[in-house]
Design an enzyme around this catalytic site. Structure first.
Site, PDB file in Angstrom:
ATOM      1  CG  HIS A 119      28.837  43.912  29.600  1.00  0.00           C
ATOM      2  ND1 HIS A 119      28.961  45.226  29.999  1.00  0.00           N
ATOM      3  CD2 HIS A 119      28.875  43.167  30.732  1.00  0.00           C
ATOM      4  CE1 HIS A 119      29.073  45.280  31.328  1.00  0.00           C
ATOM      5  NE2 HIS A 119      29.034  44.043  31.791  1.00  0.00           N
ATOM      6  CG  ASP A 131      30.199  45.533  35.542  1.00  0.00           C
ATOM      7  OD1 ASP A 131      30.119  44.843  34.509  1.00  0.00           O
ATOM      8  OD2 ASP A 131      29.214  45.862  36.226  1.00  0.00           O
ATOM      9  CD  GLU A 165      25.556  43.121  31.326  1.00  0.00           C
ATOM     10  OE1 GLU A 165      25.469  42.148  32.100  1.00  0.00           O
ATOM     11  OE2 GLU A 165      25.756  44.295  31.741  1.00  0.00           O
ATOM     12  CD  GLU A 166      26.216  47.157  33.432  1.00  0.00           C
ATOM     13  OE1 GLU A 166      25.232  46.792  34.120  1.00  0.00           O
ATOM     14  OE2 GLU A 166      27.390  46.893  33.733  1.00  0.00           O
ATOM     15  CG  ASP A 194      29.732  40.786  33.126  1.00  0.00           C
ATOM     16  OD1 ASP A 194      30.428  41.731  33.526  1.00  0.00           O
ATOM     17  OD2 ASP A 194      28.494  40.838  33.043  1.00  0.00           O
ATOM     18  CG  HIS A 281      26.677  48.675  38.586  1.00  0.00           C
ATOM     19  ND1 HIS A 281      25.371  48.249  38.431  1.00  0.00           N
ATOM     20  CD2 HIS A 281      27.391  47.985  37.679  1.00  0.00           C
ATOM     21  CE1 HIS A 281      25.312  47.342  37.465  1.00  0.00           C
ATOM     22  NE2 HIS A 281      26.537  47.166  37.003  1.00  0.00           N
TER      23      HIS A 281
END
Length: 311
Positions: A119, A131, A165-166, A194, A281
């Site tokens: 992603h 990420d 994706e998130e 990922d 994140h």
């Protein structure tokens, strides 16, 4: 990698996309020509570009934001110049336009398609360099290595970068749902990447398909690295829609917000009791949030699997 949130609404008005033909069976994969070493400097150069894109676009590369589209344009331009046939698949999710990028390498059996994907979107709070810039950059560099080698696999090779994706695996789910059952059945395997450069890394391998798992295990055994079965991200990344549709899946992972145990620190180095990625994140997921050794090893594992499984 998306957060695991029960009851997430996944289907927010998905519309208007290009349906792409895919195709075949990993189990009978033959030995491949030797995969090339992937220069980690090249992968890091892509990460620097993704960081610059985020910095110029509000600090992130999230779904529906300018930074995501600029990231996709960067990857697409590299692939177009390298001789891939690229297709942008557009959809709408959560009131914003999203995009998947699909890149096909000419040749190979269209009834047996090996896919490698990642992603490309970040969360809105940061640049998302581990990420999932790490997976996106490594998949891009593996694709460029295919072009440099003018590799002629028996099976057809396809690379993919997923949007949203998130938000709940929306881009990859849209792609899988856009395929007929016949075309889904032609996909020999989907390989997912990922988060592969975590700063306090582990070496995790998906165990969803025995033949794909063994391919990755063979690589790590060959470089003297012990692995563990991936459980932290199970169902939380873009392999899930493929797996749910009956496609063989596999992949690798270096860890997110789970904490490294003492036994894992003894085996892999790093710091016990700390997350694999303390910036998961968060705004600190920048180019400084990468372990070069893990990124190097995992990029080479990616190329090894692509070559082995497409032979």
């Amino acid at each position: 990698m998306k957060l695991s949130v029960p009851g997430r609404a996944v289907a927010a008005a998905l519309v208007a996309a290009t349906t792409l033909v895919t195709s075949g069976s990993i189990a009978d994969a033959a030995p491949a020509a030797a995969a090339p070493n992937i220069p980690v400097a090249n992968v890091k150069a892509h990460l620097s570009q993704l960081q610059s894109i985020a910095t110029a676009n509000g600090g992130n590369r999230a779904h529906g934001r300018a930074g995501y589209k600029a990231s996709l344009d960067y990857v697409k331009a590299k692939l177009d110049a390298a001789g891939f046939t690229t297709t942008v698949q557009q959809f709408t999710a959560a009131g914003r336009t999203g995009y998947n990028l699909i890149a096909d390498w000419p040749g190979g059996d269209a009834n047996q398609v090996v896919m490698a994907g990642s992603h490309l979107d970040s969360v809105s709070t940061g640049a998302g360099i581990n990420d999932n810039g790490s997976g996106s950059a490594a998949v891009l560099e593996a694709a460029l290595a295919v072009s440099r080698a003018q590799y002629k696999p028996t099976k057809h090779l396809r690379f993919a970068w997923w949007g949203a994706e998130e938000q709940g695996l929306l881009g990859s789910r849209y792609y899988v749902n856009s395929l007929s059952s016949a075309n889904r059945s032609k996909i020999s395997g989907y390989l997912n990447f990922d988060m592969i450069g975590s700063p306090n890394p582990g070496y995790f391998v998906y165990d969803d398909d025995p033949a794909i798992e063994k391919t990755f295990q063979n690589f790590y055994t060959g470089i003297g690295i012990s692995t563990e079965i991936e459980t932290e991200g199970d169902g939380r990344s873009d392999h899930a829609p493929f797996k749910n549709a009956g496609v063989p899946v596999g992949g690798i992972f270096s860890g997110a917000d789970y904490r490294k145990t003492a036994a894992q620190a003894t085996k892999w180095g790093g710091t016990a009791g700390q997350p694999f990625d303390r910036c998961y994140h968060s705004s600190c997921d920048t180019t400084s949030n990468i372990n070069d050794t893990a990124l190097d090893r995992n990029s080479d594992a990616l190329a090894y699997a692509v070559w082995e499984l497409s032979a």
